[in-house]
Design a protein around this motif. Structure first.
Motif, PDB file in Angstrom:
ATOM      1  N   LYS A 195       0.841  -1.205   0.000  1.00  0.00           N
ATOM      2  CA  LYS A 195       0.000   0.000   0.000  1.00  0.00           C
ATOM      3  C   LYS A 195       0.872   1.248   0.000  1.00  0.00           C
ATOM      4  CE  LYS A 195      -3.975  -2.083   2.373  1.00  0.00           C
ATOM      5  NZ  LYS A 195      -4.802  -2.088   3.603  1.00  0.00           N
ATOM      6  N   ASP A 196       1.966   1.191   0.760  1.00  0.00           N
ATOM      7  CA  ASP A 196       2.864   2.332   0.841  1.00  0.00           C
ATOM      8  C   ASP A 196       3.536   2.589  -0.506  1.00  0.00           C
ATOM      9  OD1 ASP A 196       3.951   4.355   2.549  1.00  0.00           O
ATOM     10  OD2 ASP A 196       5.876   3.289   2.497  1.00  0.00           O
ATOM     11  N   PHE A 197       3.929   1.520  -1.195  1.00  0.00           N
ATOM     12  CA  PHE A 197       4.513   1.668  -2.526  1.00  0.00           C
ATOM     13  C   PHE A 197       3.546   2.380  -3.463  1.00  0.00           C
ATOM     14  CE2 PHE A 197       7.456  -2.326  -2.254  1.00  0.00           C
ATOM     15  CZ  PHE A 197       8.351  -1.599  -1.492  1.00  0.00           C
ATOM     16  N   ALA A 198       2.290   1.934  -3.462  1.00  0.00           N
ATOM     17  CA  ALA A 198       1.286   2.514  -4.356  1.00  0.00           C
ATOM     18  C   ALA A 198       0.992   3.965  -3.985  1.00  0.00           C
ATOM     19  CB  ALA A 198       0.013   1.680  -4.312  1.00  0.00           C
ATOM     20  N   ARG A 199       0.991   4.266  -2.688  1.00  0.00           N
ATOM     21  CA  ARG A 199       0.698   5.635  -2.233  1.00  0.00           C
ATOM     22  C   ARG A 199       1.791   6.599  -2.676  1.00  0.00           C
ATOM     23  NH1 ARG A 199       2.461   8.471   1.884  1.00  0.00           N
ATOM     24  NH2 ARG A 199       3.486   6.650   2.807  1.00  0.00           N
ATOM     25  N   LYS A 200       3.055   6.197  -2.520  1.00  0.00           N
ATOM     26  CA  LYS A 200       4.168   7.068  -2.919  1.00  0.00           C
ATOM     27  C   LYS A 200       4.282   7.152  -4.440  1.00  0.00           C
ATOM     28  CE  LYS A 200       6.931   6.325   1.253  1.00  0.00           C
ATOM     29  NZ  LYS A 200       8.189   5.766   1.828  1.00  0.00           N
ATOM     30  N   GLY A 201       4.212   6.005  -5.096  1.00  0.00           N
ATOM     31  CA  GLY A 201       4.152   5.974  -6.562  1.00  0.00           C
ATOM     32  C   GLY A 201       5.378   6.488  -7.290  1.00  0.00           C
ATOM     33  N   THR A 202       6.543   6.541  -6.633  1.00  0.00           N
ATOM     34  CA  THR A 202       7.747   6.997  -7.322  1.00  0.00           C
ATOM     35  C   THR A 202       8.377   5.826  -8.087  1.00  0.00           C
ATOM     36  OG1 THR A 202       9.248   6.463  -5.505  1.00  0.00           O
ATOM     37  CG2 THR A 202       8.158   8.620  -5.436  1.00  0.00           C
ATOM     38  N   GLU A 203       9.345   6.149  -8.934  1.00  0.00           N
ATOM     39  CA  GLU A 203       9.979   5.089  -9.726  1.00  0.00           C
ATOM     40  C   GLU A 203      10.685   4.079  -8.835  1.00  0.00           C
ATOM     41  OE1 GLU A 203      12.264   5.618 -13.233  1.00  0.00           O
ATOM     42  OE2 GLU A 203      11.048   7.288 -13.949  1.00  0.00           O
ATOM     43  N   ASN A 204      11.307   4.535  -7.736  1.00  0.00           N
ATOM     44  CA  ASN A 204      11.996   3.605  -6.840  1.00  0.00           C
ATOM     45  C   ASN A 204      11.013   2.591  -6.245  1.00  0.00           C
ATOM     46  OD1 ASN A 204      14.524   4.707  -7.239  1.00  0.00           O
ATOM     47  ND2 ASN A 204      14.381   6.108  -5.479  1.00  0.00           N
ATOM     48  N   GLU A 205       9.883   3.110  -5.760  1.00  0.00           N
ATOM     49  CA  GLU A 205       8.870   2.212  -5.192  1.00  0.00           C
ATOM     50  C   GLU A 205       8.304   1.284  -6.260  1.00  0.00           C
ATOM     51  OE1 GLU A 205       9.673   4.636  -1.935  1.00  0.00           O
ATOM     52  OE2 GLU A 205       9.148   5.303  -3.962  1.00  0.00           O
ATOM     53  N   MET A 206       8.128   1.804  -7.473  1.00  0.00           N
ATOM     54  CA  MET A 206       7.587   0.976  -8.538  1.00  0.00           C
ATOM     55  C   MET A 206       8.556  -0.133  -8.943  1.00  0.00           C
ATOM     56  SD  MET A 206       4.483   1.839  -9.213  1.00  0.00           S
ATOM     57  CE  MET A 206       4.383   2.008  -7.420  1.00  0.00           C
ATOM     58  N   MET A 207       9.865   0.135  -8.861  1.00  0.00           N
ATOM     59  CA  MET A 207      10.831  -0.919  -9.188  1.00  0.00           C
ATOM     60  C   MET A 207      10.828  -1.994  -8.105  1.00  0.00           C
ATOM     61  SD  MET A 207      11.991  -0.753 -12.135  1.00  0.00           S
ATOM     62  CE  MET A 207      13.009  -2.203 -11.892  1.00  0.00           C
ATOM     63  N   ASP A 208      10.693  -1.598  -6.845  1.00  0.00           N
ATOM     64  CA  ASP A 208      10.565  -2.595  -5.775  1.00  0.00           C
ATOM     65  C   ASP A 208       9.299  -3.421  -5.974  1.00  0.00           C
ATOM     66  OD1 ASP A 208      12.905  -1.890  -4.548  1.00  0.00           O
ATOM     67  OD2 ASP A 208      11.979  -0.668  -2.984  1.00  0.00           O
ATOM     68  N   LEU A 209       8.233  -2.753  -6.386  1.00  0.00           N
ATOM     69  CA  LEU A 209       6.982  -3.457  -6.631  1.00  0.00           C
ATOM     70  C   LEU A 209       7.131  -4.408  -7.825  1.00  0.00           C
ATOM     71  CD1 LEU A 209       3.512  -1.904  -6.271  1.00  0.00           C
ATOM     72  CD2 LEU A 209       3.963  -3.401  -8.212  1.00  0.00           C
ATOM     73  N   ALA A 210       7.906  -3.980  -8.829  1.00  0.00           N
ATOM     74  CA  ALA A 210       8.147  -4.834  -9.995  1.00  0.00           C
ATOM     75  C   ALA A 210       8.897  -6.098  -9.587  1.00  0.00           C
ATOM     76  CB  ALA A 210       8.947  -4.073 -11.048  1.00  0.00           C
ATOM     77  N   ILE A 211       9.837  -5.955  -8.653  1.00  0.00           N
ATOM     78  CA  ILE A 211      10.575  -7.121  -8.154  1.00  0.00           C
ATOM     79  C   ILE A 211       9.612  -8.089  -7.487  1.00  0.00           C
ATOM     80  CG2 ILE A 211      12.313  -7.873  -6.472  1.00  0.00           C
ATOM     81  CD1 ILE A 211      13.744  -5.173  -6.997  1.00  0.00           C
ATOM     82  N   LEU A 212       8.713  -7.555  -6.650  1.00  0.00           N
ATOM     83  CA  LEU A 212       7.748  -8.411  -5.950  1.00  0.00           C
ATOM     84  C   LEU A 212       6.720  -9.022  -6.904  1.00  0.00           C
ATOM     85  CD1 LEU A 212       7.138  -6.229  -2.773  1.00  0.00           C
ATOM     86  CD2 LEU A 212       8.087  -8.555  -2.803  1.00  0.00           C
ATOM     87  N   ALA A 213       6.476  -8.356  -8.020  1.00  0.00           N
ATOM     88  CA  ALA A 213       5.466  -8.862  -8.974  1.00  0.00           C
ATOM     89  C   ALA A 213       5.859 -10.219  -9.543  1.00  0.00           C
ATOM     90  CB  ALA A 213       5.270  -7.857 -10.100  1.00  0.00           C
ATOM     91  N   ASP A 214       7.156 -10.548  -9.520  1.00  0.00           N
ATOM     92  CA  ASP A 214       7.616 -11.825 -10.061  1.00  0.00           C
ATOM     93  C   ASP A 214       7.923 -12.835  -8.964  1.00  0.00           C
ATOM     94  OD1 ASP A 214       7.433 -10.833 -12.632  1.00  0.00           O
ATOM     95  OD2 ASP A 214       9.529 -10.225 -12.732  1.00  0.00           O
ATOM     96  N   SER A 215       7.446 -12.584  -7.750  1.00  0.00           N
ATOM     97  CA  SER A 215       7.780 -13.478  -6.634  1.00  0.00           C
ATOM     98  C   SER A 215       7.106 -14.839  -6.791  1.00  0.00           C
ATOM     99  CB  SER A 215       7.373 -12.832  -5.305  1.00  0.00           C
ATOM    100  OG  SER A 215       6.027 -12.438  -5.326  1.00  0.00           O
TER     101      SER A 215
END
Length: 600
Positions: free
Chosen positions: A414-434
């Protein structure tokens, strides 16, 4: 005219021997000086050009727009052979020597040989399929030319004809064999007896156990000479409907070959590796098993096994190695209260050679874990021992950022989506392939569900998420030529990453839960998000990038995990496919930019 023309190069290897000879007999050679126009736009072309040496530029009629450059082994202009005139101008950039293939002969070969014609099809998938078929034919040739020698001859047990059924059974059991040769008698040749013969003699023919094996042995035994081709041994077995042949060296009997063994000489023995992993009880034993993985990859790859099959098999092996390491390191009482996940190429099932560790840990809410940090440090160290390099970005379980209770992970998303910066989105991209590999996989399920729910149809977030795919330029020059730096052509940044990340974004947007890029592409085509041909071409391009990178890593001792391709090491067919594939990536990036309204 030219006997030196190499007909083993695609697409000429698709021609029959007679067609290849016609081609060679019809070729002419022409020399062009720097600046000479080989074909003028709007004019008919009377031959197909195949460059021996030199360089040719394809441009618009007025010379203002450059389309491509061609060099040694490249051919042009196929389109003008199939149409009434040439659309573009072709100019020698330096003194150039070419083979000339007359248009009437080219058209005759094109119309009479479907595989030759298919090479010129614009479908990348079809062209790649033809090259893979050629590679499989080459591997079959290597198999046919392998000889019977000491490395593949099996020792054999030779029993006297007077040996009884019971004694023969005991001997076979003691030696761990399922067949034995029976000595020749005064008038009888060598015979053979198998466990099946023994079973039938006692159970079906009701012979007493004291019966001499000479009475039930089969003879004569089909034999083959040491030094003969292994393929001939297989032919002999097939022709005589037997599963075993004896091997002789002159008059001497030196051993045996059986059908199962002949086939196994060309198998990968992946099942042996997985058995060794399962039986490992220490990190040292597991390390010995894991060390043979690179040989497995080389065997699969060199025997022409499809790239996707290799990836699927190696992903399964990696998962077993990591899961076993988890069980050896993590206290047993806690193993079902946490979940170890892998990410990156391992999470997508697209890893072939071991790459950097990308992993995280999900802990069940309410579970206290004294010494958690030390255990995760030990797990990271163990994986490093097993050949998985440390991640430079520290995306590993020895980094507290990637070890959280389940509720903390949900809050982090939720915090990643709220901030929405490229850094958070890259962390989210890493988790998307978990992908869960050890522990309790159910702990990952709600995290993946929330991740997809947060990103589905979120245009602004997805635009930010996708932007990194646009950051690295495709390694093609302004003129459509392969572009290499001093270290080579960066295929990971320029080719692999744009496809993987762009497809990942589309999968999140459309609720596609599978991690694998190839499966995501198939589903995106089914959902009508991508044209079927586009999805197919992207899939083939990604396979080609992975295959070319792997080939160079296997060819170079201690090649490591370099991402750059040495273009000079590629043959003309691979260069052509690589250039075509990178144009596919370029078009995909343009489409992504339009789709997500990304303007840099």
């Amino acid at each position: 005219m030219s006997d030196s023309f190499d007909t083993s190069l695609p697409p000429f290897d698709r021609l029959s021997s007679a067609q290849q000879q016609r081609l060679i007999d019809s070729l002419d050679v022409a020399y062009y000086r720097h600046g000479d126009i080989l074909i003028e736009a709007g004019k008919p072309s009377e031959q197909l050009y195949i460059i021996i040496k030199g360089s040719v530029e394809e441009s618009a009629a007025d010379g203002r727009e450059i389309y491509a450059h061609y060099t040694s082994d490249d051919l042009f202009d196929v389109r003008s052979q199939l149409e009434s005139c040439c659309r573009h101008r072709y100019t020698a950039l330096e003194d150039t020597l070419c083979y000339l293939l007359p248009k009437p002969l080219f058209l005759d070969l094109y119309r009479s040989n479907s595989q030759f014609a298919a090479y010129f099809d614009t479908s990348l998938a079809r062209r790649q399929q033809l090259l893979e078929e050629a590679q499989r034919q080459q591997n079959l040739a290597e198999f046919i030319l392998t000889r019977v020698d000491n490395s593949n001859i099996q020792p054999c047990l030779i029993l006297p004809r007077s040996c009884d059924l019971h004694a023969a059974t005991v001997k076979l059991q003691q030696q761990g064999m399922d067949a034995a040769l029976v000595e020749a008698g005064d008038t009888q040749p060598y015979g053979i007896i198998t466990r099946t013969n023994l079973l039938h003699a006692v159970m079906l023919d009701n012979l007493p156990a004291t019966t001499a094996i000479g009475e039930v042995a089969t003879s004569p035994v089909v034999s083959i000479s040491k030094g003969d081709y292994l393929f001939n041994a297989m032919l002999a077995m097939t022709r005589h409907k037997v599963k075993r042949v004896s091997v002789t060296d002159g008059e001497a009997l030196v051993g045996m070959l059986d059908l199962t063994q002949v086939l196994s000489l060309f198998s990968t023995h992946s099942h042996v590796l997985t058995l060794r992993i399962a039986r490992a009880t220490t990190v040292e034993e597991l390390s010995l098993a894991a060390s043979s993985q690179s040989r497995l990859v080389a065997t699969l790859f060199n025997n022409g096994i499809h790239t996707r099959f290799v990836m699927e098999l190696i992903a399964a092996v990696n998962e077993q190695i990591i899961e076993k390491a988890f069980r050896l390191v993590v206290p047993q009482a806690l193993q079902n209260h946490c979940c170890l996940v892998v990410m990156g190429s391992e999470g997508r099932g697209e890893q072939i050679l071991k790459t950097d560790q990308d992993n995280a840990l999900i802990i069940e809410d309410g579970v206290e874990w004294p010494g958690l940090g030390d255990t995760m440090e030990a797990l990271t160290h163990t994986l490093h021992q097993l050949g998985y390099p440390l991640c430079p970005g520290k995306v590993m379980v020895n980094n507290p950022k990637w070890v959280k209770h389940q509720s903390e992970w949900l809050h982090t998303l939720k915090d990643f989506a709220r901030k929405g910066t490229e850094n958070e989105m890259m962390d989210l991209a890493i988790l998307a392939d978990s992908h869960a590999v050890a522990g309790n996989p159910e702990l990952l399920r709600p995290i993946k569900q929330q991740l997809h729910q947060q990103m589905a149809e979120q245009e602004l977030l997805l635009a930010t998420f996708t932007r990194p795919a646009m950051r690295f330029s495709v390694p093609l020059s302004l003129f459509g030529k392969l572009k290499s730096g001093k270290d080579g052509l960066d295929i990971k940044r320029g080719g692999i990453f744009p496809i993987v990340h762009g497809v990942r974004a589309l999968a999140l947007e459309h609720g596609i839960e599978d991690n694998n890029t190839f499966t995501r592409l198939e589903q995106l085509a089914q959902h009508k998000v991508l044209e079927t041909e586009t999805a197919s071409n992207l899939s083939e391009a990604l396979k080609l990038f992975i295959k070319l990178r792997l080939r160079q890593q296997l060819d170079i001792p201690a090649g490591g995990l370099q991402q750059h391709l040495n273009v000079e090491r590629l043959n003309r067919a691979d260069r052509d496919l690589l250039r075509h594939s990178l144009h596919v990536v370029k078009k995909f990036k343009e489409w992504l930019g339009y789709h997500y309204q990304i303007r840099d």
